[in-house]
Scaffold this motif. Structure first.
Motif, PDB file in Angstrom:
ATOM      1  N   GLN A   1       0.843  -1.180   0.000  1.00  0.00           N
ATOM      2  CA  GLN A   1       0.000   0.000   0.000  1.00  0.00           C
ATOM      3  C   GLN A   1       0.890   1.245   0.000  1.00  0.00           C
ATOM      4  OE1 GLN A   1       0.628  -2.070   2.307  1.00  0.00           O
ATOM      5  NE2 GLN A   1       0.627  -1.199   4.377  1.00  0.00           N
TER       6      GLN A   1
ATOM      7  N   GLN B   1       2.451   4.495   1.151  1.00  0.00           N
ATOM      8  CA  GLN B   1       2.740   5.152   2.428  1.00  0.00           C
ATOM      9  C   GLN B   1       3.650   6.340   2.194  1.00  0.00           C
ATOM     10  OE1 GLN B   1       4.222   2.159   5.215  1.00  0.00           O
ATOM     11  NE2 GLN B   1       2.186   2.111   6.151  1.00  0.00           N
TER      12      GLN B   1
ATOM     13  N   ASN C   1       2.278  14.547  -0.769  1.00  0.00           N
ATOM     14  CA  ASN C   1       1.113  14.057  -1.520  1.00  0.00           C
ATOM     15  C   ASN C   1       1.534  13.428  -2.842  1.00  0.00           C
ATOM     16  OD1 ASN C   1      -0.635  15.304  -4.031  1.00  0.00           O
ATOM     17  ND2 ASN C   1      -1.953  14.324  -2.509  1.00  0.00           N
TER      18      ASN C   1
ATOM     19  N   TYR D   1      -3.063  10.374  -2.115  1.00  0.00           N
ATOM     20  CA  TYR D   1      -2.527   9.832  -0.873  1.00  0.00           C
ATOM     21  C   TYR D   1      -1.764  10.919  -0.130  1.00  0.00           C
ATOM     22  CZ  TYR D   1      -3.737   5.152  -2.409  1.00  0.00           C
ATOM     23  OH  TYR D   1      -4.429   4.047  -2.813  1.00  0.00           O
ATOM     24  N   TRP D   2      -1.891  10.890   1.192  1.00  0.00           N
ATOM     25  CA  TRP D   2      -1.289  11.913   2.048  1.00  0.00           C
ATOM     26  C   TRP D   2      -0.494  11.263   3.160  1.00  0.00           C
ATOM     27  CZ3 TRP D   2      -2.281  16.865   0.443  1.00  0.00           C
ATOM     28  CH2 TRP D   2      -3.370  17.053  -0.410  1.00  0.00           C
TER      29      TRP D   2
END
Length: 116
Positions: free
Chosen positions: A1, A3, A97, A105-106
């Protein structure tokens, strides 16, 4: 995922400098543009700087031009934000980001506080 982990924030006096880092994982970092955003107290989140996948193009908000520099090290999967001549109005939480497969995604953010 995907990250994103920011670090490097802190408390600094007006005119000081900080260097933020964002370590990325879970995607092919060297293929994606990366961005730094910030959100000050009572303000909307705003784009501060962005850099293309190979670093060939960089863009900045007018408020930070000439003071901030975005860079990246694709071998380390890391994007940086060098902040010089800091002002109290730069006080904010700074976020890394990436737009990956049409999803933003942050990271968790890192607090930067500039005292006058």
């Amino acid at each position: 995922q995907v990250q994103l982990v920011e670090s490097g924030g802190g408390l600094v006096q007006t005119g000081g400098s900080l260097r933020l880092s964002c370590a990325a994982s879970g995607f092919t970092f060297s293929s994606y543009a990366m961005n730094w955003y910030r959100q000050g107290p009572g303000k909307d989140r705003e784009l501060v700087a962005k850099i293309t996948s190979r670093g060939g193009s960089r863009n900045y908000a007018d408020s930070v031009k000439g003071r901030f520099t975005i860079s990246r090290d694709n071998a380390k999967n890391t994007v940086y934000l060098q902040m010089n001549s800091l002002k109290p109005e730069d006080t904010a939480v700074y976020y890394c980001n990436v737009l990956w497969h049409s999803i933003n995604y942050w990271g968790q953010g890192t607090q930067v506080t500039v005292s006058s």
